[in-house]
Design a protein around this motif. Structure first.
Motif, mmCIF file in Angstrom:
data_model
loop_
_atom_site.group_PDB
_atom_site.id
_atom_site.type_symbol
_atom_site.label_atom_id
_atom_site.label_comp_id
_atom_site.label_asym_id
_atom_site.label_seq_id
_atom_site.Cartn_x
_atom_site.Cartn_y
_atom_site.Cartn_z
ATOM 1 N N ARG A 159 8.864 -4.886 3.911
ATOM 2 C CA ARG A 159 7.346 -5.283 3.636
ATOM 3 C C ARG A 159 6.225 -5.808 4.908
ATOM 4 N N ARG A 160 7.084 -6.021 6.130
ATOM 5 C CA ARG A 160 6.227 -6.658 6.815
ATOM 6 C C ARG A 160 5.597 -5.428 7.672
ATOM 7 N N PHE A 161 6.931 -4.257 7.353
ATOM 8 C CA PHE A 161 5.757 -3.369 8.448
ATOM 9 C C PHE A 161 5.082 -2.952 7.830
ATOM 10 N N ILE A 162 5.297 -2.762 6.265
ATOM 11 C CA ILE A 162 4.054 -1.852 5.217
ATOM 12 C C ILE A 162 2.579 -2.553 5.285
ATOM 13 N N GLN A 163 2.927 -4.486 5.820
ATOM 14 C CA GLN A 163 1.387 -5.305 5.937
ATOM 15 C C GLN A 163 0.883 -5.042 7.288
ATOM 16 N N MET A 164 2.059 -4.750 8.352
ATOM 17 C CA MET A 164 1.453 -4.432 9.530
ATOM 18 C C MET A 164 0.561 -3.584 9.604
ATOM 19 N N ASP A 184 -1.861 -11.460 2.443
ATOM 20 C CA ASP A 184 -1.905 -13.093 1.718
ATOM 21 C C ASP A 184 -1.950 -12.747 0.524
ATOM 22 N N GLU A 185 -3.074 -12.626 0.603
ATOM 23 C CA GLU A 185 -3.548 -13.368 -0.574
ATOM 24 C C GLU A 185 -2.781 -12.260 -2.233
ATOM 25 N N VAL A 186 -1.934 -10.966 -1.904
ATOM 26 C CA VAL A 186 -1.296 -10.556 -2.733
ATOM 27 C C VAL A 186 0.225 -11.634 -3.191
ATOM 28 N N MET A 187 0.222 -11.962 -1.794
ATOM 29 C CA MET A 187 1.811 -13.158 -1.250
ATOM 30 C C MET A 187 1.530 -13.710 -1.734
ATOM 31 N N SER A 212 5.654 -2.717 -3.979
ATOM 32 C CA SER A 212 4.650 -1.990 -4.675
ATOM 33 C C SER A 212 3.684 -3.031 -4.567
ATOM 34 N N ARG A 213 3.001 -3.675 -4.618
ATOM 35 C CA ARG A 213 1.790 -4.336 -4.590
ATOM 36 C C ARG A 213 1.320 -3.979 -3.223
ATOM 37 N N TYR A 214 2.257 -3.976 -2.390
ATOM 38 C CA TYR A 214 1.525 -4.042 -1.144
ATOM 39 C C TYR A 214 0.531 -1.772 -0.932
ATOM 40 N N LYS A 215 1.449 -1.576 -1.344
ATOM 41 C CA LYS A 215 1.134 -0.448 -1.882
ATOM 42 C C LYS A 215 -0.066 -0.318 -2.879
ATOM 43 N N LYS A 216 -0.098 -0.333 -3.762
ATOM 44 C CA LYS A 216 -1.330 -0.193 -4.109
ATOM 45 C C LYS A 216 -2.307 -0.644 -3.460
ATOM 46 N N SER A 224 -5.653 6.520 0.949
ATOM 47 C CA SER A 224 -4.624 7.056 0.858
ATOM 48 C C SER A 224 -3.567 6.597 0.406
ATOM 49 N N SER A 225 -2.321 7.156 1.150
ATOM 50 C CA SER A 225 -0.832 6.481 0.384
ATOM 51 C C SER A 225 -0.421 6.025 1.865
ATOM 52 N N PHE A 226 0.364 4.804 1.574
ATOM 53 C CA PHE A 226 1.458 4.840 2.450
ATOM 54 C C PHE A 226 2.149 6.046 3.209
ATOM 55 N N PRO A 227 2.069 5.890 4.677
ATOM 56 C CA PRO A 227 2.788 7.432 4.587
ATOM 57 C C PRO A 227 4.385 6.980 4.923
ATOM 58 N N GLU A 228 5.170 7.817 4.663
ATOM 59 C CA GLU A 228 6.164 7.754 3.928
ATOM 60 C C GLU A 228 7.321 9.167 5.407
#
Length: 918
Positions: A159-164, A184-187, A212-216, A224-228
């Motif tokens: 979750r830290r990585f996705i946020q950064m 932060d609002e989502v968190m 899941s919420r961060y990706k949305k 664009s989607s978060f890259p895998e």
């Protein structure tokens, strides 16, 4: 670089054109295999060079690689693309890191994760972007959870990585100032649903939902989607770090510390280690000494079960490093050993980051630590005593400006904790001042006469305000920059000064000073910090520096460690410098202060400032309003004894040191009142008609006074003015040489604004004639020189001719900069910032000399003067005489001395030593 541009390059390592035929190495590895070392900062950046050096000396550094600053330059020169060979080099470096760690990048069983960080040549903490935990995706996070045996830890990293990554690379940020940070609002929403207060209270399942919420959120904001794909992530992060070299924070920081944009940043890709794996893991930032005061103590803070950004982000309150000795005694002992090794190897105070992963210590970076001026001096002196560095190394290490921090008054520490600034301006004269508000020179004098401290508050100052500036504790202006009249005079007098405070509205009629809803009246207290630019309503107690107390005999040197530090560094500086250091001083008090601080003479006395004291301004105005030469001579005769007394005081204060006196320089209209009431008052006082005064003021009006009837042009039009000033100078010298207590005298008479050899020739004839008359009359031999100020381009170009009459040159770089660049120092503020933003001007040319342009004029003047007169004395008396970078230039072009305001004398001494040792 804008977020969209970073996003555009995030998909792959695009190329535009092939690299040069000769193979260029763009990637340097560190770890068990280490390519670089600490000498390669220009190529690897400070962080990369020091990571390589730490690995080289055996410290526990997680392996990785550095992409060089040359790639950053290429990136910007080629529309955000990379050199052709870079992809292959990066893949090879990743393979080396995989081999050293036993992990695989993107592997679904034992994944290797990376941090991606910036690394400029000069440390720019917090200015550019960082990505942690890179390489995580929906598959690798499961592997990390299984390998670590800690599912919550794995998903916390994810979750830290996705946020950064979503913020830095993909551009998910607040849409406006009123919107909260979207991640932060989502968190916060999830924590509220889960009924917990802290991030660390969220369970693994909670974190999965958060991911899941961060990706949305990313998909919603960016389409664009978060890259895998791990390599897509890596190139996106690399592009973002290069892009952050041009973000607003980085640009402002570079401008403040004169870091060239052309240097670029390196990118450091390093294997992740984890301080958030539980109670046996931690992360922290530490200094090998206290960066605030330089004390030799282990200083820093840490957090258990955290990652690096938690320490600096303020989400959790870190603990002082000393507590680690109780919580993790083995790790603390290892850190103490690292601390000692770092100082002994780098021979300077280090600022380092560390992570403890399941009791194993890792070093993530080290750099020379940022420190206060006092700390810089103390650390250098104490390291020399401990034989960690030589005297020469210690001298070179102290930023020359740091010595000023030992001299300025300061606000009381406890009182500052209770105070909040109203606003701020430009810090133009360091120190702290508090006093009642006054809006005029007269009020300032009256308050000072009553024994009250005051702060002179003006929209802008002029020479007529000089009396008030002398009387005031500090000066505040709502207009003007750091090279304005207020700033220049304040620095010379050692006055605290804040200029250009645009939020401050001064109403002379209502006698109010307004900032927003706060309205202060004349007589109310105000406090200003000339070091930071902060402005406070009310009274804040101040105290003089210990150095000042020792120099004034109020404190024994043996009782002040600060003074002992100051004295040690100044003795070192004098031992190694080649340039002489003089002062700009107009009064005996200023001269004595400068001598106490180490000045070897006066390089500039501005005689025009002397005409504003007491009744002499009336005689000056009488001279200006005179209808013929006879009347002018009559007024000048009244001014003569005042000038003689002024010069006598200076000669006695300097006790045989050289005193350079500049003849009258400003246009005459500056001495006349411009409003009707003041004109009527002077007319009544001089018993002449107000119409005559108004007519004379009108006739003296100039469209461009700076280029008008001033300097030597006044002396040529009215030789009697030059004659009076020369007579005052030589009669003062004679009285010192022939009195009961004989005082040696060295006089240097300086003719201003010369552009033609004939101008100086005409003025020197008057000066030599008067000197001969006085010496014959007083039966003394006066040691004197006649020279000129080189302050307009023609004088520099024709210096060889001018040197036929000039025994010395003093470069007046304030006006030489104005005339050379065609810029007014008082008006250039409207566009200077834009010029700095665009790198047209790397820095303010009125603060640090434009070496490539105005500097060439100085070089021409030096060469021309010495071609005619090999023994000509060469100095500089402009504001640049106290600027360390400019002093280095003046040393290199071969000047004999620099002259600066009294408080800058120690700075100039240290800077001159550093120039000699460079």
């Amino acid at each position: 670089m804008p977020k969209k541009a970073a996003k555009k390059t995030a998909r792959s390592a695009k190329t535009k054109k092939a690299s040069p035929s000769k193979a260029v190495k763009y990637v340097y590895e560190f770890g068990k295999k280490t390519d670089g070392d600490s000498s390669m900062k220009s190529l690897l950046g400070g962080k990369g060079a020091n990571l390589a050096e730490m690995a080289r000396i055996g410290l526990p550094v997680p392996p990785g690689f550095t992409i060089t600053t040359e790639v950053c330059t290429y990136y910007y020169d080629n529309k955000c693309t990379y050199p052709k060979s870079l992809q292959a080099e990066v893949k090879a470096a990743v393979a080396t890191a995989e081999k050293e760690t036993g992990k695989k990048f993107g592997d679904s069983t034992n994944p290797l994760l990376f941090s991606v960080r910036s690394g400029a040549r000069e440390s720019m903490p917090g200015m550019m972007d960082t990505i942690l935990n890179l390489g995580l995706n929906d598959k690798t996070v499961k592997a990390l959870a299984e390998r670590s045996g800690n599912e919550r830890f794995a998903y916390d990293c994810y979750r830290r990585f996705i946020q950064m990554y979503g913020d830095v690379v993909m551009g998910v940020q607040s849409r406006n100032e009123s919107e909260h940070e979207p991640f932060d609002e989502v968190m916060d929403g999830l924590k509220k649903e889960a009924g917990v207060e802290l991030d660390s209270d969220l369970s693994a399942d909670d974190l999965k939902e958060l991911i899941s919420r961060y990706k949305k959120l990313i998909k919603s904001r960016t389409k664009s989607s978060f890259p895998e794909d791990p390599y897509e992530q890596l190139w996106g992060a690399v592009g973002a770090v290069f892009g952050s070299w041009q973000n607003e924070r980085a640009i402002l920081y570079r401008q403040k510390y004169n870091i060239p944009a052309a240097w670029g940043t390196a990118v450091n890709v390093q294997a992740m280690v984890f301080g958030n794996m539980g109670e046996t893991s931690a992360t922290g930032v530490a200094f090998t000494r206290d960066p605030a005061n330089g004390e030799n103590v282990f200083y820093g803070e840490y957090l258990i079960n955290a990652q690096g950004e938690d320490v600096v982000a303020g989400v959790r309150t870190p603990k002082p490093i000393a507590m680690l000795a109780e919580e993790m005694p083995v790790s603390y002992k290892e850190l103490e050993a690292v601390r000692s090794k770092l100082e002994k190897h780098f021979k300077d105070m280090q600022d380092f980051e560390f992570t403890i992963e399941d009791t194993k210590l890792y070093m993530l970076q080290t750099r020379n630590g940022k420190r206060t001026g006092l700390a810089a001096v103390r650390i250098a002196v104490e390291m020399n005593k401990s034989r960690l560095c030589s005297e020469k190394a210690a001298v070179k290490r102290i930023p020359a400006d740091s010595i000023s921090s030992l001299l300025v008054p300061v606000f009381d520490t406890d009182a500052m904790k209770k105070s909040k600034p109203m606003t701020s301006g430009l810090p133009a004269g360091p120190g702290a001042a508090t006093g009642v508000i006054v809006f005029s020179a007269t009020q300032a004098e009256q308050q000072a006469h009553k024994g009250h401290k005051c702060v002179l508050c003006r929209v802008e100052t002029s020479p007529e305000d000089l009396r008030g500036m002398i009387a005031a504790e500090g000066i505040l202006t709502s207009r003007g920059g750091v090279s304005s009249h207020a700033a220049l005079v304040a620095r010379q007098m050692g006055k605290v000064c804040v200029c250009g405070a645009h939020d401050v509205i001064i109403d002379y009629e209502k006698k109010t000073l307004t900032v927003g809803k706060t309205v202060l009246k004349e007589g109310d207290y105000i406090s200003i910090d000339g070091t930071s630019g902060a402005i406070y309503a009310g009274q804040i107690p101040t105290a003089p520096s210990e150095v000042d107390q020792v120099l004034n005999g109020k404190l024994k040197a043996s009782k002040s460690y600060t003074y002992q530090l100051f004295d040690t560094v100044m003795k070192w500086a004098d031992k190694y410098r080649k340039l002489g250091v003089r002062t700009n001083a107009d009064t005996p008090a200023q001269a004595k202060t400068a001598v106490a601080l180490g000045a070897e003479g006066i390089g500039l006395t501005r005689t025009e400032h002397m005409f504003f004291e007491g009744d002499r301004i009336d005689f000056m105005r009488q001279m200006i309003l005179a209808s013929d030469e006879a009347e002018r001579r009559k007024a000048l005769k009244k001014l003569l004894p005042f000038q003689r007394k002024d010069f006598t005081g200076l000669f006695k204060a300097m006790e045989g040191r050289a005193v350079t006196i500049r003849l009258l320089d400003p246009p005459l209209h500056e001495f006349l009142p411009h409003d009707a009431a003041a004109r009527n008052a002077i007319a009544e006082k001089l018993d002449i008609s107000s119409e005559l005064v108004a007519e004379r003021v009108k006739s003296l009006h100039e469209e461009n006074p700076m280029l008008g009837h001033r300097g030597c042009r006044l002396g040529i039009s009215y030789p009697e003015i030059t004659e009076m000033q020369a007579r005052a100078i030589f009669e003062a010298a004679a009285s010192c040489l022939s009195g009961k207590k004989k005082v040696p005298v060295k006089v240097e008479v300086m003719v201003p604004l010369v552009g033609f050899a004939a101008e100086l020739k005409l003025q020197t004839e008057v000066i030599h004639k008067v000197a001969a008359e006085v010496m014959a009359q007083k039966k003394v031999k006066i040691d004197y020189l006649v020279g000129t100020m080189i302050e307009i381009p023609r004088a520099a170009v024709r210096a060889a001719e001018i040197a036929e009459s000039a025994q010395f040159f003093s470069f007046g770089t304030n006006d030489l900069t104005q005339t050379g660049l065609g810029m007014s120092r008082d008006d250039a503020g409207s566009f200077l910032q834009r010029y700095k933003d665009l790198d047209i001007l790397p820095q303010n040319p009125f603060a640090s000399i434009d070496q490539a342009g105005v500097g060439k004029l100085v070089e021409m003047g030096v060469q021309g003067g010495r071609s005619t007169r090999p023994d000509i004395k060469l100095g500089i008396c402009g504001e640049h005489g106290g600027d360390p970078a400019s002093i280095t230039f003046f040393h290199n072009v071969g000047l004999n001395y620099v002259s600066c305001s009294p408080p800058r004398v120690p700075v100039a001494r240290l800077a001159a030593a550093q120039a000699a040792l460079a």
